[in-house]
Scaffold this motif. Structure first.
Motif, PDB file in Angstrom:
ATOM      1  N   THR A   1       0.844  -1.187   0.000  1.00  0.00           N
ATOM      2  CA  THR A   1       0.000   0.000   0.000  1.00  0.00           C
ATOM      3  C   THR A   1       0.882   1.240   0.000  1.00  0.00           C
ATOM      4  O   THR A   1       2.077   1.177   0.282  1.00  0.00           O
ATOM      5  CB  THR A   1      -0.906   0.025   1.243  1.00  0.00           C
ATOM      6  N   VAL A   2       0.288   2.384  -0.279  1.00  0.00           N
ATOM      7  CA  VAL A   2       1.021   3.647  -0.232  1.00  0.00           C
ATOM      8  C   VAL A   2       1.538   3.899   1.180  1.00  0.00           C
ATOM      9  O   VAL A   2       2.658   4.356   1.373  1.00  0.00           O
ATOM     10  CB  VAL A   2       0.115   4.803  -0.716  1.00  0.00           C
ATOM     11  N   ASP A   3       0.732   3.591   2.194  1.00  0.00           N
ATOM     12  CA  ASP A   3       1.174   3.761   3.579  1.00  0.00           C
ATOM     13  C   ASP A   3       2.420   2.937   3.861  1.00  0.00           C
ATOM     14  O   ASP A   3       3.361   3.419   4.495  1.00  0.00           O
ATOM     15  CB  ASP A   3       0.064   3.360   4.560  1.00  0.00           C
TER      16      ASP A   3
ATOM     17  N   LEU B   1       4.623   1.949   1.709  1.00  0.00           N
ATOM     18  CA  LEU B   1       5.712   2.483   0.906  1.00  0.00           C
ATOM     19  C   LEU B   1       6.387   3.665   1.602  1.00  0.00           C
ATOM     20  O   LEU B   1       7.599   3.756   1.647  1.00  0.00           O
ATOM     21  CB  LEU B   1       5.194   2.919  -0.479  1.00  0.00           C
ATOM     22  N   PHE B   2       5.610   4.556   2.189  1.00  0.00           N
ATOM     23  CA  PHE B   2       6.144   5.767   2.800  1.00  0.00           C
ATOM     24  C   PHE B   2       6.328   5.660   4.315  1.00  0.00           C
ATOM     25  O   PHE B   2       6.668   6.643   4.964  1.00  0.00           O
ATOM     26  CB  PHE B   2       5.263   6.965   2.465  1.00  0.00           C
ATOM     27  N   GLN B   3       6.163   4.498   4.877  1.00  0.00           N
ATOM     28  CA  GLN B   3       6.256   4.307   6.310  1.00  0.00           C
ATOM     29  C   GLN B   3       7.641   4.672   6.855  1.00  0.00           C
ATOM     30  O   GLN B   3       7.759   5.220   7.935  1.00  0.00           O
ATOM     31  CB  GLN B   3       5.938   2.851   6.664  1.00  0.00           C
TER      32      GLN B   3
ATOM     33  N   MET C   1       9.638   6.974   5.877  1.00  0.00           N
ATOM     34  CA  MET C   1      10.058   8.359   5.631  1.00  0.00           C
ATOM     35  C   MET C   1       9.676   9.271   6.772  1.00  0.00           C
ATOM     36  O   MET C   1       8.789   9.151   7.458  1.00  0.00           O
ATOM     37  CB  MET C   1       9.449   8.881   4.333  1.00  0.00           C
TER      38      MET C   1
END
Length: 68
Positions: A60-62, A64-66, A68
């Motif tokens: 998920t996008v979440d 992926l960016f967790q 950062m």
């Protein structure tokens, strides 16, 4: 392939205006990426490059960016 699918047509309509000289737009797919780059003189205004991935992504996008 001489025809453009409705999905690709929408991508071009939405993203082509932001493709500028020296910059590219990268669109991530579940099984690859699409690069939009400005075409050179005598070419189409926007060049499309597709790079398939070896594996299909299932995140998920979440996720992926967790980090950062």
């Amino acid at each position: 392939m001489n025809s453009v699918s409705k999905e690709l047509e929408r991508i071009l309509e939405d993203y082509a205006p932001i493709v500028k000289e020296g910059q590219q737009v990268l669109i991530g797919l579940l099984d690859g990426t699409i690069y939009l780059v400005k075409g050179q003189e005598g070419e189409a205004p926007v060049q499309i490059r597709v790079s398939p991935l070896d594996e299909r992504l299932e995140i998920t996008v979440d996720m992926l960016f967790q980090g950062m």
